[in-house]
Design an enzyme around this catalytic site. Structure first.
Site, PDB file in Angstrom:
ATOM      1  N   ASP A 162       1.194  -1.057  -0.068  1.00 13.92           N
ATOM      2  CA  ASP A 162       0.087  -0.048  -0.343  1.00 13.92           C
ATOM      3  C   ASP A 162       0.509   1.345  -0.144  1.00 13.92           C
ATOM      4  O   ASP A 162       2.051   1.336   0.193  1.00 13.92           O
ATOM      5  CB  ASP A 162      -0.862  -0.282   1.426  1.00 13.92           C
ATOM      6  CG  ASP A 162      -2.108   0.876   0.820  1.00 13.92           C
ATOM      7  OD1 ASP A 162      -2.837   1.254   0.242  1.00 13.92           O
ATOM      8  OD2 ASP A 162      -3.746   0.056   1.389  1.00 13.92           O
ATOM      9  N   ASP A 220       2.841   4.286 -16.423  1.00 18.07           N
ATOM     10  CA  ASP A 220       3.800   4.082 -16.432  1.00 18.07           C
ATOM     11  C   ASP A 220       4.590   3.489 -16.310  1.00 18.07           C
ATOM     12  O   ASP A 220       5.430   2.494 -16.653  1.00 18.07           O
ATOM     13  CB  ASP A 220       4.841   5.463 -16.649  1.00 18.07           C
ATOM     14  CG  ASP A 220       3.557   6.568 -18.370  1.00 18.07           C
ATOM     15  OD1 ASP A 220       2.238   6.047 -18.554  1.00 18.07           O
ATOM     16  OD2 ASP A 220       4.310   7.852 -18.584  1.00 18.07           O
TER      17      ASP A 220
END
EC number: 3.2.1.22
Length: 545
Positions: A162, A220
């Site tokens: 996380d 990306d």
């Protein structure tokens, strides 16, 4: 965990994939060790968070494993049992190692790992890249190597990392800080004898803003570092306020923006399946599963497994839809058409079949004829066999397929293409992923971005040579001349002006002008880095530059 981020689009969506060629060089596939074989198809299994949040314990997981082994879920492919937040003690041990909560897990996590593995499951765990987890437990910042080795010694092979409590250090932007931390974890996992599957939550902390540049930038790099990424809002938890269906649609819309990233070895993750949520109708539960299956998204159930009904088990174990989800081509279904009521999605499967998925977003039953040309099938005098993946019934179709759908229901058909009729041209929407507006062909050779309306003028074919042409006018091709973007005859001598490439950044670059298609008045401008007005979704089957 990110909750409450507003929906970024009511009408927009996007994606791409691989099969034809809009470019010369394929994009390299990465995994946490640059090996797509680590996770060639999306994971399936169980996680406690959306159903139980921090109310987890040893009994929950042993009971879940026992039930999944007995009710057909494990044998259908749901072979992962994953812990989420709140499993650990509030303090590390004297040597800095993480410790499990001995009240919640009296036998310990190594014991639990052996238990679930004996039942035929893999075992996964949760941590955070910050100094604390979202629930306030010790994070892994500055303990990455130690924690990775601890997890491996406990028998764990899957890590959900996380992004709570991450703050930019001096000299870095917040995006750069996340990249450094997740990149470091990638390096740590790459050096392990048996690398853990790496689920990254970093993109979720950049979703839902007025400017998507940082979100796109994070997207990306996450495929370079791991096997799947939680890209946006958390699905509504069982005890949460609000509409569970709206939550599913919010995450569905986010996922449609990101198809260009997915391929074997990396999967976009729109979060958990919630089949026992009391706020969902039977059709909504089935739609949730069917859409995630069509996406080849992770199928991680967060529910009280022992109490699932026979009907819920039946759709969750639908062999035909799971086969689509686990198809080795790993394409994400993309939008062929969209209006206020219907989303029509399509993709290719590894054996050459074509998938049709239709979602009724409206509140009444809808009947619609869908031309096969919208699905990328352009040859004439062909007859296709369409199998309904809900009931297995088949029908023969030629020029269209008739759909009747109840409110919030989803139909899924698998089309077999006969010999001589097997060619597919990637076909669907070209739309801006920030605004959701669709590129629209006009009869006067002009083009514009408009709200998606389901008209044929918004459906485009993308040829192997990088030519883009509207289904409504297949003799006309999208062309650039200086700053001007227009339609012109496809046999024009201006061939370079009609050739487009599509890099992973989502730009549509023109071979003649070397500029990028830009929303607004539809013109060519200099290509800027991940600029909202220059990032587009294209049909599945288009190969990245």
């Amino acid at each position: 965990m990110i909750q409450g981020l507003e929906s970024i689009m009511n009408q927009g969506t996007k994606r791409i994939l691989l099969a034809a060629t809009l470019a010369a060089t394929p994009w390299q596939v990465y995994g946490s060790i640059e090996q797509p074989s680590l996770l060639p198809t999306p994971p399936m299994g169980f996680n406690n968070w959306a159903r139980f949040m921090c109310d987890l314990n040893e009994t929950l997981f042993t009971e879940t494993a026992d039930t999944m082994a007995a009710n057909g879920l494990r044998d259908a492919g749901y072979n992962r049992i994953n812990l989420d937040d709140c499993w650990m003690a509030y303090q590390r041990s004297d040597n800095g190692s993480l410790q499990w909560n001995t009240t919640k897990f009296p036998h310990g996590l190594p014991w639990l790992a052996k238990y679930v593995k004996a039942k035929g499951f893999h075992f996964g765990i949760y941590e955070d890249s910050g100094n604390m987890t979202c629930g306030g437990y010790p994070g892994s910042y500055n303990h990455e190597e130690q924690d990775a080795n601890t997890f491996a010694s406990w028998g764990i092979d899957y890590l959900k990392l996380d992004g709570c409590n991450v703050y930019a250090t001096q000299g870095r932007t917040l995006e750069e800080e996340y990249k450094q931390r997740y990149g470091h974890w990638h390096q740590v996992l790459s050096k392990m004898q048996h690398p853990l599957i790496f689920s990254e939550s970093a993109p979720a902390y950049f979703a839902g803003t007025d400017n998507n540049t940082d979100w796109y930038t994070v997207m990306d790099w996450v495929p370079i570092y791991g096997e799947l990424a939680r890209h946006s809002t958390d699905i509504l938890v069982y005890s949460g306020a609000g509409s569970a269906w709206d939550s599913i649609m919010n995450n569905y819309n986010y996922n449609t923006l990101l198809a260009r990233y997915q391929r074997p070895g990396y999967f976009n993750d729109p979060d958990f399946l919630i089949p026992d949520h009391p706020g969902l109708t039977a059709d909504e539960k089935r739609s949730h599963f069917a859409l995630w299956a069509s996406f080849s998204a992770p199928l991680i159930i967060s529910a009280y497994i022992p109490a699932l009904s026979k009907d819920e088990i039946a759709f969750l174990t639908n062999e035909a839809l799971i086969a689509v989800n686990q198809d080795p081509l790993a394409q994400q279904a993309t939008l062929a058409s969209r209006d206020d009521t219907l989303d029509i999605l399509t993709r290719s499967l590894a054996n050459g079949d074509r998938l049709l998925t239709v979602l009724n977003k409206g509140n009444t039953t809808v009947t619609r004829d869908i031309p096969v040309q919208w699905l990328g099938l352009t040859e004439t005098d062909c007859t296709y066999t369409a199998e309904d993946l809900w009931d297995g019934k088949t029908q023969k179709i030629s020029d269209h397929i008739k759909i009747e759908l109840a409110s919030h229901a989803t139909a899924v058909f698998r089309l077999s293409l006969p010999q001589g009729c097997s060619s597919v041209v990637p076909t669907g929407l070209v739309f801006n992923t920030a605004s959701g507006n669709c590129l629209t062909a006009a009869s006067n050779s002009s083009v514009a971005f408009q709200s998606c309306n389901g008209e044929t003028s918004q459906i485009w074919q993308v040829t192997p040579s990088g030519v883009i042409r509207p289904v409504s006018q297949t003799t006309q091709c999208l062309a650039a001349d200086g700053n001007l973007v227009k339609l012109q005859a496809c046999d024009s001598t201006d061939s370079d002006g009609q050739k487009w490439t599509y890099p992973v950044t989502g730009n549509l670059k023109n071979a003649k002008t070397d500029g990028c298609l830009t929303e607004g008045s539809v013109q060519m401008k200099s290509c800027l880095y991940e600029r909202d007005g220059q990032v587009f979704g294209l049909p599945s089957g288009v190969q990245l530059a």
